[in-house]
Design an enzyme around this catalytic site. Sequence first.
Site, PDB file in Angstrom:
ATOM      1  N   PRO A 280       0.797  -1.231   0.000  1.00 14.95           N
ATOM      2  CA  PRO A 280       0.000   0.000   0.000  1.00 14.95           C
ATOM      3  C   PRO A 280       0.830   1.284   0.000  1.00 14.95           C
ATOM      4  O   PRO A 280       1.852   1.368   0.678  1.00 14.95           O
ATOM      5  CB  PRO A 280      -0.833  -0.104   1.288  1.00 14.95           C
ATOM      6  CG  PRO A 280      -0.113  -1.097   2.133  1.00 14.95           C
ATOM      7  CD  PRO A 280       0.536  -2.057   1.187  1.00 14.95           C
ATOM      8  N   ASN A 281       0.347   2.210  -0.797  1.00 18.14           N
ATOM      9  CA  ASN A 281       0.889   3.574  -0.909  1.00 18.14           C
ATOM     10  C   ASN A 281       2.205   3.648  -1.687  1.00 18.14           C
ATOM     11  O   ASN A 281       2.711   4.740  -1.961  1.00 18.14           O
ATOM     12  CB  ASN A 281       1.056   4.224   0.471  1.00 18.14           C
ATOM     13  CG  ASN A 281      -0.259   4.282   1.224  1.00 18.14           C
ATOM     14  OD1 ASN A 281      -1.238   4.822   0.704  1.00 18.14           O
ATOM     15  ND2 ASN A 281      -0.312   3.720   2.411  1.00 18.14           N
TER      16      ASN A 281
ATOM     17  N   ARG B 165      12.494   5.032  12.955  1.00 16.05           N
ATOM     18  CA  ARG B 165      11.238   5.783  12.863  1.00 16.05           C
ATOM     19  C   ARG B 165      10.332   5.480  14.066  1.00 16.05           C
ATOM     20  O   ARG B 165      10.819   5.102  15.113  1.00 16.05           O
ATOM     21  CB  ARG B 165      10.578   5.476  11.511  1.00 16.05           C
ATOM     22  CG  ARG B 165      11.489   5.855  10.322  1.00 16.05           C
ATOM     23  CD  ARG B 165      10.849   5.551   8.990  1.00 16.05           C
ATOM     24  NE  ARG B 165       9.632   6.335   8.799  1.00 16.05           N
ATOM     25  CZ  ARG B 165       8.748   6.108   7.828  1.00 16.05           C
ATOM     26  NH1 ARG B 165       8.955   5.114   6.968  1.00 16.05           N
ATOM     27  NH2 ARG B 165       7.678   6.860   7.715  1.00 16.05           N
TER      28      ARG B 165
ATOM     29  N   ASN C 259       7.961  -5.549  -0.371  1.00 11.58           N
ATOM     30  CA  ASN C 259       7.806  -4.379   0.489  1.00 11.58           C
ATOM     31  C   ASN C 259       6.316  -4.294   0.797  1.00 11.58           C
ATOM     32  O   ASN C 259       5.530  -3.828  -0.030  1.00 11.58           O
ATOM     33  CB  ASN C 259       8.299  -3.102  -0.188  1.00 11.58           C
ATOM     34  CG  ASN C 259       8.260  -1.910   0.773  1.00 11.58           C
ATOM     35  OD1 ASN C 259       7.625  -1.973   1.832  1.00 11.58           O
ATOM     36  ND2 ASN C 259       8.934  -0.829   0.410  1.00 11.58           N
TER      37      ASN C 259
ATOM     38  N   ALA D  58       2.820  -0.677   5.159  1.00 14.85           N
ATOM     39  CA  ALA D  58       2.316  -0.710   6.535  1.00 14.85           C
ATOM     40  C   ALA D  58       1.759  -2.073   6.929  1.00 14.85           C
ATOM     41  O   ALA D  58       1.674  -2.382   8.125  1.00 14.85           O
ATOM     42  CB  ALA D  58       1.256   0.374   6.722  1.00 14.85           C
TER      43      ALA D  58
ATOM     44  N   GLU E 269      12.082  -9.439   2.864  1.00 13.69           N
ATOM     45  CA  GLU E 269      11.347  -8.229   3.273  1.00 13.69           C
ATOM     46  C   GLU E 269      12.224  -7.016   2.991  1.00 13.69           C
ATOM     47  O   GLU E 269      13.382  -6.989   3.389  1.00 13.69           O
ATOM     48  CB  GLU E 269      11.037  -8.317   4.782  1.00 13.69           C
ATOM     49  CG  GLU E 269      10.442  -7.044   5.364  1.00 13.69           C
ATOM     50  CD  GLU E 269      10.226  -7.117   6.877  1.00 13.69           C
ATOM     51  OE1 GLU E 269      10.185  -8.237   7.438  1.00 13.69           O
ATOM     52  OE2 GLU E 269      10.116  -6.047   7.502  1.00 13.69           O
TER      53      GLU E 269
ATOM     54  N   ARG F 279       6.704   1.043  13.811  1.00 13.93           N
ATOM     55  CA  ARG F 279       7.376   0.514  12.612  1.00 13.93           C
ATOM     56  C   ARG F 279       8.537  -0.420  12.970  1.00 13.93           C
ATOM     57  O   ARG F 279       9.157  -1.020  12.085  1.00 13.93           O
ATOM     58  CB  ARG F 279       7.896   1.656  11.727  1.00 13.93           C
ATOM     59  CG  ARG F 279       6.812   2.491  11.096  1.00 13.93           C
ATOM     60  CD  ARG F 279       7.389   3.518  10.136  1.00 13.93           C
ATOM     61  NE  ARG F 279       6.517   4.665  10.018  1.00 13.93           N
ATOM     62  CZ  ARG F 279       5.432   4.730   9.230  1.00 13.93           C
ATOM     63  NH1 ARG F 279       5.117   3.723   8.456  1.00 13.93           N
ATOM     64  NH2 ARG F 279       4.679   5.812   9.206  1.00 13.93           N
TER      65      ARG F 279
ATOM     66  N   TYR G 101      11.021   8.873   1.432  1.00  8.69           N
ATOM     67  CA  TYR G 101      11.091   7.805   0.420  1.00  8.69           C
ATOM     68  C   TYR G 101      11.798   8.220  -0.865  1.00  8.69           C
ATOM     69  O   TYR G 101      11.895   7.404  -1.794  1.00  8.69           O
ATOM     70  CB  TYR G 101       9.672   7.309   0.105  1.00  8.69           C
ATOM     71  CG  TYR G 101       8.959   6.753   1.325  1.00  8.69           C
ATOM     72  CD1 TYR G 101       9.417   5.592   1.941  1.00  8.69           C
ATOM     73  CD2 TYR G 101       7.855   7.401   1.881  1.00  8.69           C
ATOM     74  CE1 TYR G 101       8.791   5.086   3.069  1.00  8.69           C
ATOM     75  CE2 TYR G 101       7.215   6.896   3.010  1.00  8.69           C
ATOM     76  CZ  TYR G 101       7.686   5.747   3.589  1.00  8.69           C
ATOM     77  OH  TYR G 101       7.073   5.240   4.715  1.00  8.69           O
TER      78      TYR G 101
ATOM     79  N   HIS H 280      12.455  -2.571   2.929  1.00 15.08           N
ATOM     80  CA  HIS H 280      11.914  -1.245   3.204  1.00 15.08           C
ATOM     81  C   HIS H 280      12.877  -0.207   2.660  1.00 15.08           C
ATOM     82  O   HIS H 280      14.100  -0.367   2.764  1.00 15.08           O
ATOM     83  CB  HIS H 280      11.722  -1.023   4.714  1.00 15.08           C
ATOM     84  CG  HIS H 280      10.798  -2.028   5.307  1.00 15.08           C
ATOM     85  ND1 HIS H 280       9.444  -1.980   5.108  1.00 15.08           N
ATOM     86  CD2 HIS H 280      11.040  -3.138   6.033  1.00 15.08           C
ATOM     87  CE1 HIS H 280       8.881  -3.012   5.706  1.00 15.08           C
ATOM     88  NE2 HIS H 280       9.830  -3.733   6.270  1.00 15.08           N
TER      89      HIS H 280
HETATM   90  C1  DQA Z   1       8.002   1.200   4.189  1.00 18.77           C
HETATM   91  C2  DQA Z   1       8.014   1.453   5.693  1.00 18.77           C
HETATM   92  C3  DQA Z   1       6.635   1.216   6.280  1.00 18.77           C
HETATM   93  O1  DQA Z   1       6.652   1.457   7.678  1.00 18.77           O
HETATM   94  C4  DQA Z   1       5.638   2.173   5.649  1.00 18.77           C
HETATM   95  O2  DQA Z   1       4.342   1.906   6.155  1.00 18.77           O
HETATM   96  C5  DQA Z   1       5.668   2.118   4.165  1.00 18.77           C
HETATM   97  C6  DQA Z   1       6.951   2.058   3.491  1.00 18.77           C
HETATM   98  C7  DQA Z   1       9.367   1.521   3.541  1.00 18.77           C
HETATM   99  O3  DQA Z   1       9.587   1.076   2.424  1.00 18.77           O
HETATM  100  O4  DQA Z   1      10.186   2.234   4.130  1.00 18.77           O
HETATM  101  O5  DQA Z   1       4.632   2.219   3.505  1.00 18.77           O
HETATM  102  O6  DQA Z   1       7.721  -0.166   3.947  1.00 18.77           O
END
Ligand code: DQA
Length: 140
Positions: free
Chosen positions: A10-11, A105, A72, A75, A96, A109, A23, A98
């Site tokens: 997501p996002n 952070r 990735n 959240a 995994e 997280r 990011y 990020h």
């Molecule tokens: C993330 C870190 C996560 O905590 C966050 O919710 C994201 C991006 C990262 O790539 O740093 O959406 O996965």
Amino acid sequence: MKKVQIINGPNLNLLGRREPGVYGSEPFEGFLADLRRRYPDVQIDYFQSNIEGELINKIHETGFGYDGIILNAGAYTHTSIALQDAIRAVTAPVVEVHISNVHAREPFRHVSLIAAACRGVVCGFGLDSYRLALEGLLAR
Ligand code: DQA
């Protein structure tokens, strides 16, 4: 030819525009094109969804035939037992990743519900986290 699936949660479709201070300002598509050029002998497939079940479906779909999955989960990393179960269910190694250093952070997280099911974790190197994860998969 080795096959690796990248899955963004997501996002992450907003990379380049979303919180660039955290990011970066590079859209994922350009980075992906560079990555494919750099690893011409690897089939790198890409999938992004904002929907948890679609991420699970993609893990099921690729997790028995691909050489690895770079995930990735955004959240959902911090919330999803269903994703952990999906990773445990398949045979392909999952890394995994990020972009940000999640441990530097907010405390929520710092917890990953998927890490224990993954082959390894890469975080904090910006988009290069994906390349480092790919190197880890290819080194095996
Ligand atoms: C993330 C870190 C996560 O905590 C966050 O919710 C994201 C991006 C990262 O790539 O740093 O959406 O996965």
